[in-house]
Design a protein around this motif. Sequence first.
Motif, PDB file in Angstrom:
ATOM      1  N   SER A   1      67.363  45.719 -15.427  1.00 35.35           N
ATOM      2  CA  SER A   1      67.198  47.172 -15.381  1.00 35.35           C
ATOM      3  C   SER A   1      66.690  47.944 -16.646  1.00 35.35           C
ATOM      4  CB  SER A   1      68.428  47.693 -15.047  1.00 35.35           C
ATOM      5  OG  SER A   1      69.047  47.323 -13.839  1.00 35.35           O
TER       6      SER A   1
ATOM      7  N   THR B   1      68.008  48.115 -19.567  1.00 31.85           N
ATOM      8  CA  THR B   1      69.049  48.909 -20.214  1.00 31.85           C
ATOM      9  C   THR B   1      70.083  47.926 -20.982  1.00 31.85           C
ATOM     10  OG1 THR B   1      70.717  48.604 -18.386  1.00 31.85           O
ATOM     11  CG2 THR B   1      69.277  50.608 -18.390  1.00 31.85           C
TER      12      THR B   1
ATOM     13  N   LYS C   1      70.067  55.315 -15.191  1.00 30.69           N
ATOM     14  CA  LYS C   1      69.134  54.652 -14.375  1.00 30.69           C
ATOM     15  C   LYS C   1      69.508  54.792 -12.768  1.00 30.69           C
ATOM     16  CE  LYS C   1      66.471  52.475 -17.494  1.00 30.69           C
ATOM     17  NZ  LYS C   1      65.016  52.517 -17.566  1.00 30.69           N
TER      18      LYS C   1
ATOM     19  N   ASN D   1      62.863  55.812  -7.453  1.00 30.96           N
ATOM     20  CA  ASN D   1      63.573  55.508  -8.613  1.00 30.96           C
ATOM     21  C   ASN D   1      63.556  53.858  -8.448  1.00 30.96           C
ATOM     22  OD1 ASN D   1      65.134  54.665 -10.633  1.00 30.96           O
ATOM     23  ND2 ASN D   1      67.097  55.839  -9.822  1.00 30.96           N
TER      24      ASN D   1
ATOM     25  N   VAL E   1      64.609  51.575 -10.460  1.00 33.66           N
ATOM     26  CA  VAL E   1      66.023  50.875 -10.834  1.00 33.66           C
ATOM     27  C   VAL E   1      67.006  51.433  -9.888  1.00 33.66           C
ATOM     28  CG1 VAL E   1      67.836  50.341 -12.509  1.00 33.66           C
ATOM     29  CG2 VAL E   1      65.335  50.761 -13.317  1.00 33.66           C
TER      30      VAL E   1
END
Length: 232
Positions: free
Chosen positions: A82, A84, A94, A113, A115
Amino acid sequence: MTKKINDYQEHGPYIPSAAASYRSGSRKGLDLTIGTPNSSSPPSSRPISVRGGILLRSLRRHSDSSVISGPSLLVDELLRASGTSSIPELVSEKWQGDISAFRAPSVESPDSNLVTLFIGNKQTHTSSQMYRSPRIGLDLSHPSTRLDPSNKRVQYVSKPYRYFILPHLLTANGRGQTFLGVHDHCVDVLQISKKPLLASKIASLTGLQPQTVDKYLNAYRDAVASGDWNIS
């Protein structure tokens, strides 16, 4: 399947938190939690109360077919994929706080989106055998454990509520539990009783070395014969 989704309220993907904050370190996990929605209907007409959860323990990365085993490593891989560095960033930024297990039907552009993490149907031309085994990581060494039939750890240590497929890929940990799940399938479903044939089949399904299968099989049969393992 659609009816079941409408009948039951499901929350998740959900990463467990404690004291209103997300944990870090090596004790992380991704759960799907399931529960019946609140109802103002009279008790006689309310749906049967349902509560449960599924801890996801492994995933397979399609890009290189790597298998990530273990709840915490699974979350680490999710964070990496992701882009992150922390669970709060993943959930708040996210996912934008959306922890539903299913994509909202009102979403016009599913790819808006990039993610996201939702449950969906997987179209496949082959069916994978589902196995069951005792859970990995649950043992009797915890200080709270009392060697008494009423103790919850004693009751659950051998219950087969771990579900898995493709046992030959699950080699990082829990080989004993995987052996037991495949063993029970071979005996109960495939009706294999002769030890040489049983050992050979278990080895072919799990990828374990024949000598390892023999070791596990002998230990299992000795435990059953001595009464240390109850197969009822």
